[in-house]
Design a protein around this motif. Structure first.
Motif, PDB file in Angstrom:
ATOM      1  N   ILE A 180       2.848  15.417 -22.888  1.00 49.24           N
ATOM      2  CA  ILE A 180       1.982  14.457 -22.196  1.00 49.24           C
ATOM      3  C   ILE A 180       2.409  13.026 -22.528  1.00 49.24           C
ATOM      4  O   ILE A 180       2.407  12.148 -21.658  1.00 49.24           O
ATOM      5  CB  ILE A 180       0.510  14.690 -22.577  1.00 49.24           C
ATOM      6  N   GLU A 181       2.792  12.781 -23.787  1.00 50.94           N
ATOM      7  CA  GLU A 181       3.294  11.456 -24.140  1.00 50.94           C
ATOM      8  C   GLU A 181       4.571  11.156 -23.357  1.00 50.94           C
ATOM      9  O   GLU A 181       4.827  10.010 -22.971  1.00 50.94           O
ATOM     10  CB  GLU A 181       3.545  11.362 -25.642  1.00 50.94           C
ATOM     11  N   GLY A 182       5.364  12.182 -23.117  1.00 49.16           N
ATOM     12  CA  GLY A 182       6.549  11.996 -22.281  1.00 49.16           C
ATOM     13  C   GLY A 182       6.182  11.481 -20.903  1.00 49.16           C
ATOM     14  O   GLY A 182       6.821  10.564 -20.379  1.00 49.16           O
ATOM     15  N   HIS A 183       5.140  12.044 -20.295  1.00 52.36           N
ATOM     16  CA  HIS A 183       4.703  11.559 -18.974  1.00 52.36           C
ATOM     17  C   HIS A 183       4.294  10.088 -19.037  1.00 52.36           C
ATOM     18  O   HIS A 183       4.554   9.325 -18.099  1.00 52.36           O
ATOM     19  CB  HIS A 183       3.537  12.403 -18.466  1.00 52.36           C
ATOM     20  N   ILE A 184       3.661   9.682 -20.121  1.00 53.29           N
ATOM     21  CA  ILE A 184       3.277   8.273 -20.259  1.00 53.29           C
ATOM     22  C   ILE A 184       4.519   7.384 -20.266  1.00 53.29           C
ATOM     23  O   ILE A 184       4.536   6.307 -19.663  1.00 53.29           O
ATOM     24  CB  ILE A 184       2.442   8.074 -21.540  1.00 53.29           C
ATOM     25  N   TYR A 185       5.584   7.842 -20.914  1.00 52.19           N
ATOM     26  CA  TYR A 185       6.822   7.067 -20.991  1.00 52.19           C
ATOM     27  C   TYR A 185       7.663   7.171 -19.719  1.00 52.19           C
ATOM     28  O   TYR A 185       8.682   6.473 -19.594  1.00 52.19           O
ATOM     29  CB  TYR A 185       7.655   7.511 -22.193  1.00 52.19           C
ATOM     30  N   SER A 186       7.264   8.015 -18.773  1.00 52.38           N
ATOM     31  CA  SER A 186       8.073   8.171 -17.558  1.00 52.38           C
ATOM     32  C   SER A 186       8.111   6.912 -16.710  1.00 52.38           C
ATOM     33  O   SER A 186       8.945   6.784 -15.814  1.00 52.38           O
ATOM     34  CB  SER A 186       7.532   9.337 -16.718  1.00 52.38           C
ATOM     35  N   VAL A 187       7.216   5.952 -16.972  1.00 53.83           N
ATOM     36  CA  VAL A 187       7.172   4.728 -16.166  1.00 53.83           C
ATOM     37  C   VAL A 187       8.125   3.645 -16.672  1.00 53.83           C
ATOM     38  O   VAL A 187       8.254   2.593 -16.028  1.00 53.83           O
ATOM     39  CB  VAL A 187       5.738   4.154 -16.102  1.00 53.83           C
ATOM     40  N   VAL A 188       8.780   3.853 -17.813  1.00 54.27           N
ATOM     41  CA  VAL A 188       9.538   2.752 -18.431  1.00 54.27           C
ATOM     42  C   VAL A 188      10.816   2.423 -17.687  1.00 54.27           C
ATOM     43  O   VAL A 188      11.378   1.337 -17.855  1.00 54.27           O
ATOM     44  CB  VAL A 188       9.867   3.062 -19.913  1.00 54.27           C
ATOM     45  N   PHE A 189      11.322   3.328 -16.872  1.00 49.99           N
ATOM     46  CA  PHE A 189      12.645   3.146 -16.281  1.00 49.99           C
ATOM     47  C   PHE A 189      12.651   2.243 -15.051  1.00 49.99           C
ATOM     48  O   PHE A 189      13.659   1.620 -14.743  1.00 49.99           O
ATOM     49  CB  PHE A 189      13.236   4.510 -15.900  1.00 49.99           C
ATOM     50  N   GLU A 190      11.548   2.198 -14.320  1.00 51.63           N
ATOM     51  CA  GLU A 190      11.545   1.511 -13.026  1.00 51.63           C
ATOM     52  C   GLU A 190      10.490   0.417 -12.938  1.00 51.63           C
ATOM     53  O   GLU A 190      10.207  -0.085 -11.839  1.00 51.63           O
ATOM     54  CB  GLU A 190      11.297   2.545 -11.915  1.00 51.63           C
ATOM     55  N   ASN A 191       9.913   0.052 -14.058  1.00 49.88           N
ATOM     56  CA  ASN A 191       8.851  -0.952 -14.078  1.00 49.88           C
ATOM     57  C   ASN A 191       9.102  -1.950 -15.200  1.00 49.88           C
ATOM     58  O   ASN A 191       9.854  -1.667 -16.136  1.00 49.88           O
ATOM     59  CB  ASN A 191       7.493  -0.276 -14.305  1.00 49.88           C
ATOM     60  N   PRO A 192       8.475  -3.126 -15.149  1.00 48.84           N
ATOM     61  CA  PRO A 192       8.557  -4.054 -16.282  1.00 48.84           C
ATOM     62  C   PRO A 192       7.929  -3.409 -17.518  1.00 48.84           C
ATOM     63  O   PRO A 192       7.217  -2.412 -17.412  1.00 48.84           O
ATOM     64  CB  PRO A 192       7.733  -5.260 -15.798  1.00 48.84           C
ATOM     65  N   ASP A 199       8.171  17.372 -14.275  1.00 51.77           N
ATOM     66  CA  ASP A 199       8.754  17.566 -15.607  1.00 51.77           C
ATOM     67  C   ASP A 199      10.243  17.226 -15.608  1.00 51.77           C
ATOM     68  O   ASP A 199      10.999  17.708 -14.748  1.00 51.77           O
ATOM     69  CB  ASP A 199       8.568  19.018 -16.056  1.00 51.77           C
ATOM     70  N   ASN A 200      10.659  16.410 -16.559  1.00 51.21           N
ATOM     71  CA  ASN A 200      12.049  16.013 -16.680  1.00 51.21           C
ATOM     72  C   ASN A 200      12.339  15.642 -18.127  1.00 51.21           C
ATOM     73  O   ASN A 200      11.419  15.452 -18.932  1.00 51.21           O
ATOM     74  CB  ASN A 200      12.358  14.846 -15.733  1.00 51.21           C
ATOM     75  N   ALA A 201      13.602  15.528 -18.463  1.00 50.68           N
ATOM     76  CA  ALA A 201      13.983  15.235 -19.849  1.00 50.68           C
ATOM     77  C   ALA A 201      14.161  13.750 -20.110  1.00 50.68           C
ATOM     78  O   ALA A 201      14.171  13.326 -21.271  1.00 50.68           O
ATOM     79  CB  ALA A 201      15.272  15.985 -20.212  1.00 50.68           C
ATOM     80  N   ALA A 202      14.290  12.943 -19.055  1.00 52.10           N
ATOM     81  CA  ALA A 202      14.433  11.501 -19.265  1.00 52.10           C
ATOM     82  C   ALA A 202      13.196  10.946 -19.953  1.00 52.10           C
ATOM     83  O   ALA A 202      13.277  10.122 -20.872  1.00 52.10           O
ATOM     84  CB  ALA A 202      14.674  10.799 -17.928  1.00 52.10           C
ATOM     85  N   MET A 203      12.019  11.398 -19.526  1.00 51.16           N
ATOM     86  CA  MET A 203      10.780  10.912 -20.135  1.00 51.16           C
ATOM     87  C   MET A 203      10.662  11.366 -21.587  1.00 51.16           C
ATOM     88  O   MET A 203      10.133  10.646 -22.439  1.00 51.16           O
ATOM     89  CB  MET A 203       9.571  11.377 -19.322  1.00 51.16           C
TER      90      MET A 203
END
Length: 357
Positions: A112-124, A308-312
């Motif tokens: 679930i913490e991974g999902h929270i970090y999924s926004v870091v790649f395409e946003n400020p 679900d992905n490994a980048a996050m």
């Protein structure tokens, strides 16, 4: 810093290489949708077997796509839980083997913490405090994040997750698996008010902003039985009655999610809103969560990074590795792993105050 991420919590075998926590060098996902579709849901034993077959080639491809060798990786991050225990063990065992052979630090990451970090790649960069609504097939949770890496749970589902309800309703109506994309697509042509008197929002008086979708799912089942609605046959198109039905169902799910998100925003005044998880792909939900309604920017990942992905996982792992964490080889999978719930001064909800949504 280059981090190799490995994800195998459910029915995707994934590996990614992330640079400095924000740049995707590679992101490989092997889906099992075709395997589980005939059953209308994920079969745990089949999922584990496919992870065993796919884990090595997926990781090798991720390294090749990133044009790095294993000895160039600075650390490894792997999903520790929550998820299917057999699937998790495949990823963790493989990650431990790589870390041992290459003498690399290893950290376990909460999915679930991974999902929270999924926004870091395409946003400020995220500004704190932030609110994160994680909506997927297995989870529906609302977090207050006072600062990076610290989470206070404001509400979670008491029964079915939103994505689980989507899949069960789609299976009942013969719309196929996964159910979310099918319902999202059909709902655009439906009348969400067609079953207004049948489907009502769950009402809860609670010290938490909890969610509940089981009653809504049961209401759909009762409506189908009372109106003798036949499931859509294979290769057939749903009639307008079914289209209106799923439009009404989706409308109630989204309104329930938004009601709690708005209440949390009014109480905690976030500087960033995060919308993530598989159901964050839903076009109607994305259109409904607008920055002008919250007074804060809304961050959500692109569709590939929503599921679900490994980048996050690598991004969340990067934060841990940057803090010097190394979980070694003693940790193991946890099917019901929880994010540590913190309550910081200034963010407590007074006992006399009860959320009413």
């Amino acid at each position: 810093m280059l981090v190799l991420g490995i994800e195998s919590s459910c029915d995707e075998t994934a590996a990614a290489v992330i640079e400095d926590g924000r740049v995707i060098r590679s992101n490989v996902i092997a889906s099992q949708v075709a395997t589980h579709a005939p059953f209308g849901g994920v079969v745990p034993e089949l999922a584990s077997r496919e992870h065993l077959d796919q884990i090595a080639p997926v990781v090798n491809r991720a390294l090749a796509d990133a044009q790095v060798a294993l000895d160039q990786i600075d650390g490894i991050a792997v999903t520790q839980g929550p998820g299917l225990i057999g699937s998790l063990l495949v990823g963790i065992s493989f990650a431990k083997s790589l870390a041992m052979v290459a003498h690399k630090p290893l950290v376990g990451v909460n999915h679930i913490e991974g999902h929270i970090y999924s926004v870091v790649f395409e946003n400020p960069p995220v500004e704190y405090p932030a609110l994160a609504l994680i909506v997927s097939g297995g989870h529906t949770t609302l977090f207050l994040i006072p600062e990076e890496g610290r989470y206070a749970v404001l509400g979670r589902t008491r029964d079915d997750a939103a994505g689980e309800a989507y899949d069960k309703v789609a299976k009942l109506l013969g719309l196929g698996y996964p159910g979310g994309p099918a319902i999202d697509r059909l709902a655009t042509s439906g009348n969400p008010r067609a079953a207004e008197l049948v489907f009502t929002l769950p009402r809860m008086d609670s010290p938490n902003l909890d969610f509940s979708f089981s009653g809504l799912k049961t209401a759909v089942l009762r409506y189908v039985r009372e109106n003798q609605i036949e499931a859509v046959g294979k290769g057939s198109q749903p009639d307008q009655q079914i289209i209106d039905l799923v439009a009404s169902f989706q409308d109630k799910v989204i309104r329930s999610l938004l009601a709690r998100l708005r209440k949390a925003a009014a109480l905690h005044h976030p500087k960033t809103i995060i919308l993530a998880g598989g159901v964050a792909c839903n076009t109607a939900l994305r259109a409904s969560v607008r920055a002008e309604d919250f007074g804060a920017p809304v961050y959500y990942p692109s569709p590939l990074l929503t599921t679900d992905n490994a980048a996050m996982i690598a991004a969340a792992g990067h934060a841990k590795l940057a803090r010097g964490e190394n979980h070694g080889f003693e940790f193991t999978a946890s099917a019901s792993l929880k994010i540590q719930n913190v309550v910081l001064e200034g963010y407590e909800v007074p006992r006399s105050a009860r959320y009413k949504v």
